[in-house]
Design an enzyme around this catalytic site. Structure first.
Site, mmCIF file in Angstrom:
data_model
loop_
_atom_site.group_PDB
_atom_site.id
_atom_site.type_symbol
_atom_site.label_atom_id
_atom_site.label_comp_id
_atom_site.label_asym_id
_atom_site.label_seq_id
_atom_site.Cartn_x
_atom_site.Cartn_y
_atom_site.Cartn_z
ATOM 1 N N HIS A 84 0.852 -1.190 0.000
ATOM 2 C CA HIS A 84 0.000 0.000 0.000
ATOM 3 C C HIS A 84 0.888 1.241 0.000
ATOM 4 C CE1 HIS A 84 -4.212 1.263 0.558
ATOM 5 N NE2 HIS A 84 -3.668 2.379 1.004
ATOM 6 N N ASP A 163 -13.893 3.105 6.946
ATOM 7 C CA ASP A 163 -12.850 3.816 6.196
ATOM 8 C C ASP A 163 -13.385 4.304 4.857
ATOM 9 O OD1 ASP A 163 -10.094 4.760 5.771
ATOM 10 O OD2 ASP A 163 -10.153 3.324 4.129
ATOM 11 N N ARG A 170 -12.859 12.805 4.376
ATOM 12 C CA ARG A 170 -11.591 13.520 4.598
ATOM 13 C C ARG A 170 -11.105 14.175 3.315
ATOM 14 N NH1 ARG A 170 -8.052 9.057 5.924
ATOM 15 N NH2 ARG A 170 -6.377 10.575 5.983
ATOM 16 N N SER A 185 -6.380 4.541 8.515
ATOM 17 C CA SER A 185 -7.057 4.264 7.251
ATOM 18 C C SER A 185 -6.336 3.137 6.499
ATOM 19 C CB SER A 185 -7.072 5.551 6.415
ATOM 20 O OG SER A 185 -7.393 5.286 5.084
ATOM 21 N N LYS A 189 -7.477 -1.262 6.486
ATOM 22 C CA LYS A 189 -7.714 -1.989 5.231
ATOM 23 C C LYS A 189 -6.787 -3.206 5.128
ATOM 24 C CE LYS A 189 -7.402 1.669 2.398
ATOM 25 N NZ LYS A 189 -7.754 3.020 2.813
HETATM 26 N N1 URA Z 1 -4.164 6.047 1.663
HETATM 27 C C1 URA Z 1 -5.176 5.535 2.419
HETATM 28 O O1 URA Z 1 -5.630 4.407 2.214
HETATM 29 N N2 URA Z 1 -5.666 6.315 3.387
HETATM 30 C C2 URA Z 1 -5.189 7.542 3.669
HETATM 31 O O2 URA Z 1 -5.670 8.170 4.580
HETATM 32 C C3 URA Z 1 -4.141 8.061 2.866
HETATM 33 C C4 URA Z 1 -3.646 7.288 1.863
#
Ligand code: URA
Length: 432
Positions: A84, A163, A170, A185, A189
């Site tokens: 990620h 999220d 956000r 966040s 995930k």
């Molecule tokens: N990527 C994400 O999944 N969440 C964030 O808050 C910022 C980048």
């Protein structure tokens, strides 16, 4: 009865909330019992006061509990990997890393997000592929990781719904750039989607949410701690986002570039990051190889065409057309030319990201539609020599008016000088 106003007020005044209070607010929001405007106020209070590590853990935990979790390890009987990015400009790394890792025989299962602020999102990029479905059910996701070796999906209603809602909120309330909110966040995930080993790409620079290496290190350490509490193996790469990654910025343009990278024809900074991240993932996997051997395997998958075959299998499995020619194109393509000869001393990522956003590649409002065809291709990058009148960048736009606006922004992103700047590596640090 949720005491939303009281909790917002206490956070506004700098108090630490307990885990139960954070969960009450976040789970209430996920259930639709706390409205957007109250969560927006809470996020702004968090933006100014931050969260303690106990609060950050409670937030992550509540977000994971807001939906289903997947036991990929249990379902496959082996280690599954994931990666990620914290978000950047032109960051299409996942689109190339997934197929390379899958081609090496390691299952890759990932839940991705949409564009946030000026940064692009993997789901938006994937949806520029005609027919591609990002919303798989949990059963489809698990079956695809098992049978195809690779699946990248969005947050369905079942997985981390908190999220999904919070991320979109956000994005349009200027509350993205907070270490705890970003860490919770991302890690919620990663934890919910069930991979055992995770490589996190923490972007640093003007186009990233973390502007300095020191801030990026804090974010990396926060995510490493959340991963450790959840029993996951995590490595953080801290990587340069002081200029766009690769050349293309914009959804279909980035898919095209990622595909080229899988074929060994990507720009050098992107190719290096893709191979480094792939090597870390393979070394964390159950292949039992060290990083040198892992890097060799990744390079071989690119060279022998097996990574491209894995890309095509994956895209077809999710309903998409993997052919490069199927990707949509913008009606207007315009060049931005160099006003003088010299070297590119700087190519600021943020204005390029904002130019792409204004061209229509990202969202100004929650759930707004985007244009997958538009964006910017930076033909010249930091350190490149350029002649007067030579193209610096190419704009892909819906119309001439949009191209005019983007041209001004992109030209302002370039600083030309007489000497080349000192070269900077793409991977600045590795933690974990
Ligand atoms: N990527 C994400 O999944 N969440 C964030 O808050 C910022 C980048």
């Amino acid at each position: 009865m949720i005491r939303a106003v009281e909790l917002i007020q206490r956070k506004r005044d700098g108090e630490e909330l307990d885990g139960g209070e954070i969960a009450e607010l976040v789970l209430g929001y996920a259930r639709g019992e706390v409205p957007d405007y109250q969560l927006a106020a809470f996020c702004m209070a968090v933006y100014f006061h931050g969260l303690s590590s106990a609060e950050t853990f409670a937030l992550t935990d509540a977000m994971v509990r807001s939906g289903e979790t997947i036991d990929l390890h249990g379902a496959l009987g082996r280690r599954v990997v994931d990666k990620h990015s914290t978000g950047g400009v032109g960051d299409k790394t996942t689109l190339a890393v997934g197929p390379i890792v899958a081609a090496c025989g390691v299952p890759f299962g990932k839940m991705s997000g949409r564009g946030l602020g000026h940064t692009g999102g993997t789901l938006d990029k994937l949806e520029s592929i005609p027919g591609f479905r990002v919303e798989l059910s949990t059963e489809e996701f698990v079956a695809q990781v098992r049978d195809v070796g690779l699946a990248i999906v969005g947050q369905t209603a079942d997985l981390v719904p908190a999220d999904k809602k919070l991320y979109a909120l956000r994005d349009v309330t200027a509350t993205v750039e907070n270490v705890s909110l970003i860490a919770a966040s991302i890690m919620s995930k990663k934890i919910a989607a069930g991979a055992d080993a995770i490589v996190l790409d923490v972007k640093v620079g003007d186009g990233a949410f973390m502007k300095t290496l020191a801030d990026a290190q804090v974010l990396a350490e926060t995510m490493l701690a959340l991963g450790e509490r959840a029993g996951r193996r995590v490595v953080c790469l801290l990587t340069d986002m002081d200029q766009p990654l690769g050349r293309a910025v914009g959804n279909a343009l980035e898919v095209r570039e990622a595909r080229a990278c899988i074929c060994g024809e990507g720009p050098s900074d992107l190719a290096e990051l893709v191979l480094d991240a792939s090597a870390h993932l393979l070394a964390l996997s159950d292949l039992d190889v060290d990083r040198n051997e892992a890097r060799r395997l990744a390079e071989q998958a690119v060279a022998d065409g097996s990574a491209l075959a894995a890309y095509e299998r994956w895209v077809r499995a999710q309903g998409g057309d993997p052919d490069e020619g199927a990707l949509p194109r913008a009606p207007v393509v315009r060049e931005v030319v160099a006003p003088r000869a010299g070297f590119v001393r700087q190519l600021a990522a943020l204005p390029v990201g904002v130019a792409a956003l204004h061209l229509g590649a990202g969202r100004g409002e929650k759930d707004a539609p985007i244009d997958h065809t538009v964006g910017v291709v930076c033909l010249k990058k930091r350190g490149d020599a350029v002649a007067e009148g030579e193209p610096l960048a190419e704009l892909h736009a819906r119309g001439e008016r949009e191209a005019d606006d983007a041209a001004t922004r992109v030209l302002a992103a370039y600083e030309l000088g007489d000497e080349p700047p000192r070269p900077r590596p793409i991977v600045l640090d590795t933690l974990g």
